[in-house]
Design an enzyme around this catalytic site. Structure first.
Site, short mmCIF file in Angstrom:
data_model
loop_
_atom_site.label_atom_id
_atom_site.label_comp_id
_atom_site.label_asym_id
_atom_site.label_seq_id
_atom_site.Cartn_x
_atom_site.Cartn_y
_atom_site.Cartn_z
N GLU A 276 0.78 -1.10 -0.07
CA GLU A 276 0.12 -0.15 0.03
C GLU A 276 1.16 1.27 -0.04
O GLU A 276 1.87 1.41 0.74
CB GLU A 276 -0.68 0.00 1.16
CG GLU A 276 -1.94 -1.09 1.06
CD GLU A 276 -2.36 -1.50 2.40
OE1 GLU A 276 -2.31 -0.90 3.48
OE2 GLU A 276 -2.97 -2.56 2.74
N GLU B 267 -5.14 -6.45 2.17
CA GLU B 267 -3.99 -7.10 2.87
C GLU B 267 -3.98 -8.77 2.30
O GLU B 267 -3.16 -9.56 2.08
CB GLU B 267 -3.85 -7.13 4.36
CG GLU B 267 -3.10 -6.00 4.74
CD GLU B 267 -4.12 -4.64 4.63
OE1 GLU B 267 -5.22 -4.82 4.54
OE2 GLU B 267 -3.71 -3.41 5.06
N HIS C 45 -2.92 -0.45 15.64
CA HIS C 45 -1.66 0.10 15.08
C HIS C 45 -0.61 -0.48 15.88
O HIS C 45 0.46 -0.44 14.93
CB HIS C 45 -1.81 1.74 14.89
CG HIS C 45 -2.37 2.02 13.81
ND1 HIS C 45 -3.60 1.63 13.21
CD2 HIS C 45 -2.29 3.52 12.95
CE1 HIS C 45 -4.03 2.22 12.18
NE2 HIS C 45 -3.30 3.22 12.06
#
Lengths: 325, 319
Positions: free
Chosen positions: A29, A61, A130
């Site tokens: 990405e 993904e 994250h």
């Protein structure tokens, strides 16, 4: 020798391997353009190699993982990027069920030479989706290799080896290390997968560590030296297949072990190392093996809270003192 | 483009090979002579047999786990397939993968993947290689696998990258026992092609002529560098898995009714056109039986693996 940041050393490895073999290509990405990958690792490579070899994808993904397996099975050498280690469950099937089984379940007839790069960060306040660390998943996944360098030298040499390896390799980067600098040779070199590196020799206690905890261990060793404790720092570099001989040799020498890893403590990478030592090196031990690892808590998005669950030099020093008692 | 007589007889022969092999697999499983997990493609033989006339021998073929027919149609090692069903060391994957992991890379065939839908992503990866090497990928899976997110992710990526991939959906309206009416939004899978602005169509998947004429049109499109196409083939799945052996009597009933059976239908058509005679039909069926017998003999006379052989090949080189 030249002094460079780890981020530049990784990029140099990618560039050299793309020049070496035109079947090497990158996919992920926002690898190209202004972004240049999540942490600028791939910046500029699209301009040099074109969009067909530095492939920008949608936020997909599963497809990125599927492409890694399919392109590798049919003869290319994809190097794909998954933005964060905490997003690796999105490609867990592609890694565990597909890449990891392909050579075996094809009767040894199909290789799967892909590299899956990702980036862990633990001590940063971006919350549990994250931040986080699931390196241990790959230790429990037959057919998968996983490496996690701590220096620019190891990063470049290991990535070049990983790209030329005929098996799937997970390349674990740690964001706090991207800006760390170190010496890298001008000439081409490779770092073997499966070989640990003694980053500091010592005789009283061994700290087994990798990636970010190597820095913690070296700083701790420096401080403990002043207290008269000689610390050996064993950088695993490869977490699977890990270097049993190097561990055995160091444990035989020191008899005391602290395992420091920036993942969750229970069932973590260090748990496997501790089990190995218990099974095969127990006679060398003169103190219990200790693990220094993050608490088994999702990463909070708050610096006060993250401080309490993560680890650093202080925790490593505490553990060294305990095994020296 | 239409199939010529020789091609249609080749397709017929492949359909017979697949049918006789899959029936024998069910029969031997029922007897307990072969064991494991097996997913026959009985009732769907027209699709693999016809696609073999659409792709070149060195094009890439990636399918889901009901891929035995595709493995056979691409000309992969039939003896090794049967050795695999018998769990022998000479099997196509050394007796490790069994029927749902049939693969033969010497024919560029990854025709077994037992995580439903994951082969769509792998086929998309094969598409990057095919684009570079001047080949195409034919990717095949049941409609049940098209509700996985990876199907969308793959078609999206393949379209953006203009990958040379023919995505083929075998619509057999059976997903672990559920029908599309119970599980799936939209009337036709092929309609999803509109979302990507790529060609998509639904054809009678039990009619080789119908499959071929649309598939070859799409392959021309794909080979010209315009990106992927989506072809939906309506067919019927007669058996879910051979572990459900109760289905077998029903399967044999279906073979008696030409409206359900792609082979019986094709025979009627070939006869009406004067291509198939009694003598030729007998010769084709004999040939299928001979191939099967030879494969069975090879498999039954092959050695079993040593238990320690199962420790090999976790990595490409010992670590």
């Amino acid at each position: 020798m030249k002094n460079m940041k780890m981020v530049d050393a990784i990029r140099e490895a990618l560039r050299e391997e793309m020049l070496h073999d035109e079947d090497v290509f990158l996919l992920g990405e926002a690898l190209g353009g202004v972004q240049g990958g999540s942490f600028r690792v791939t910046k500029g490579l699209d301009e040099e190699f074109g969009k067909a070899r530095v492939v920008d994808t949608a936020i997909s993904e599963a497809a990125i993982g599927g492409v890694a397996v399919g392109a590798a099975a049919y003869g290319m050498r994809p190097v794909v990027e998954i933005m964060f280690g905490s997003l690796m469950p999105l490609v867990a099937d592609e890694i565990h069920n597909q890449a990891g089984t392909l050579h075996y379940v094809s009767g040894g007839k199909i290789n799967c030479p892909c590299v899956i790069r990702t980036c862990n960060w633990m001590r940063i306040i971006s919350g549990p989706h994250h931040c986080g660390n699931i390196d241990a998943l790959w230790v429990n996944s037959p057919g998968i290799k996983a490496v996690a360098p701590s220096t620019p030298y190891d990063a470049k040499g290991l990535l070049k080896t990983a790209i030329r390896d005929n098996d799937p390799v997970i390349f674990l980067e740690y964001s706090p290390l991207y800006t760390k600098t170190g010496d890298v040779p001008e000439e081409e070199y490779f770092v073997p997968i499966g070989k640990a590196d003694i980053k500091r020799e010592g005789k009283d206690v061994t700290i087994i560590c990798y990636a970010t905890t190597v820095g913690d261990a070296l700083e701790s060793a420096e401080l403990m030296e002043k207290e008269g404790v000689s610390v050996e720092v064993l950088d695993l570099r490869t977490i699977i297949p890990y270097d049993k001989e190097a561990i055995r040799a160091s444990v035989e020498k020191t008899g005391r072990v602290v395992i420091a890893y920036e993942g969750y403590k229970t069932g973590g990478v260090g748990s496997e190392i501790a089990a190995f030592i218990a099974e095969e090196c127990i006679d060398s031990l003169i103190a219990p093996v200790l693990r220094v690892a993050c608490k088994d808590v999702p990463n909070p998005s708050n610096s006060i809270l993250i401080e309490n669950i993560s680890i650093g030099k202080r925790e490593v020093i505490d553990a060294i003192r305990r095994v020296m008692e | 483009m239409m199939l010529d007589m020789e091609d249609r007889l080749d397709i017929y022969q492949k359909m017979l090979q697949i049918r006789s092999s899959e029936l024998k697999m069910c029969e031997l499983f029922k007897k307990g002579e072969i064991v494991g997990h097996m997913l026959p493609c009985l009732g769907q033989e027209a699709i693999p047999s016809t696609l073999a006339k659409v792709y070149a021998p060195d094009d890439y073929l990636v399918t889901a786990h009901r891929g035995g027919g595709h493995y056979m149609a691409k000309g992969c090692d039939f003896n090794a397939m049967w050795a695999e069903l018998y769990g022998r060391a000479t099997g196509t994957t050394k007796g490790r993968g069994g029927q749902i992991h049939l693969m033969d890379m010497s024919h560029f065939a990854m025709t077994g993947n037992a995580v439903v839908g994951q082969h769509w992503g792998i086929a998309t990866g094969a598409g990057f290689v095919a684009r570079k090497r001047g080949k195409i990928v034919v990717a095949v899976g049941g409609e049940g696998s098209t509700n996985r997110g990876i199907f969308h992710e793959s078609l999206n990526m393949a379209t953006v990258q203009k990958l040379p991939i023919l995505y083929v959906v075998e619509f057999n309206n059976n997903q672990m026992g559920n029908t599309c009416e119970e599980t799936t939004a939209g009337t036709r899978i092929a309609n999803r092609a509109f979302a990507y602005d790529i060609p998509g169509a639904t054809v009678d998947g039990n009619d080789p002529d119908a499959i071929y004429s649309k598939a070859i049109e799409y392959v021309d499109h794909i080979r010209s560098g315009k990106g992927p196409c989506l072809l939906e083939c309506i067919t019927g799945k007669w058996t879910d898995s051979v572990s459900n052996i109760r289905q077998l009597p029903e399967v044999l009933e279906k073979i008696k009714s030409p409206e359900n059976d792609c082979i019986a239908r094709f025979e009627v058509k070939l006869r009406a056109e004067g291509i198939l005679t009694d003598a030729l039909e007998k010769a084709c069926k004999n040939r299928a039986q001979e191939m099967l017998q030879a494969a069975l003999t090879f498999a039954q006379n092959s050695p079993l693996p040593n238990p320690s052989d199962g420790m090999d090949d976790v990595f490409s080189q010992p670590v």
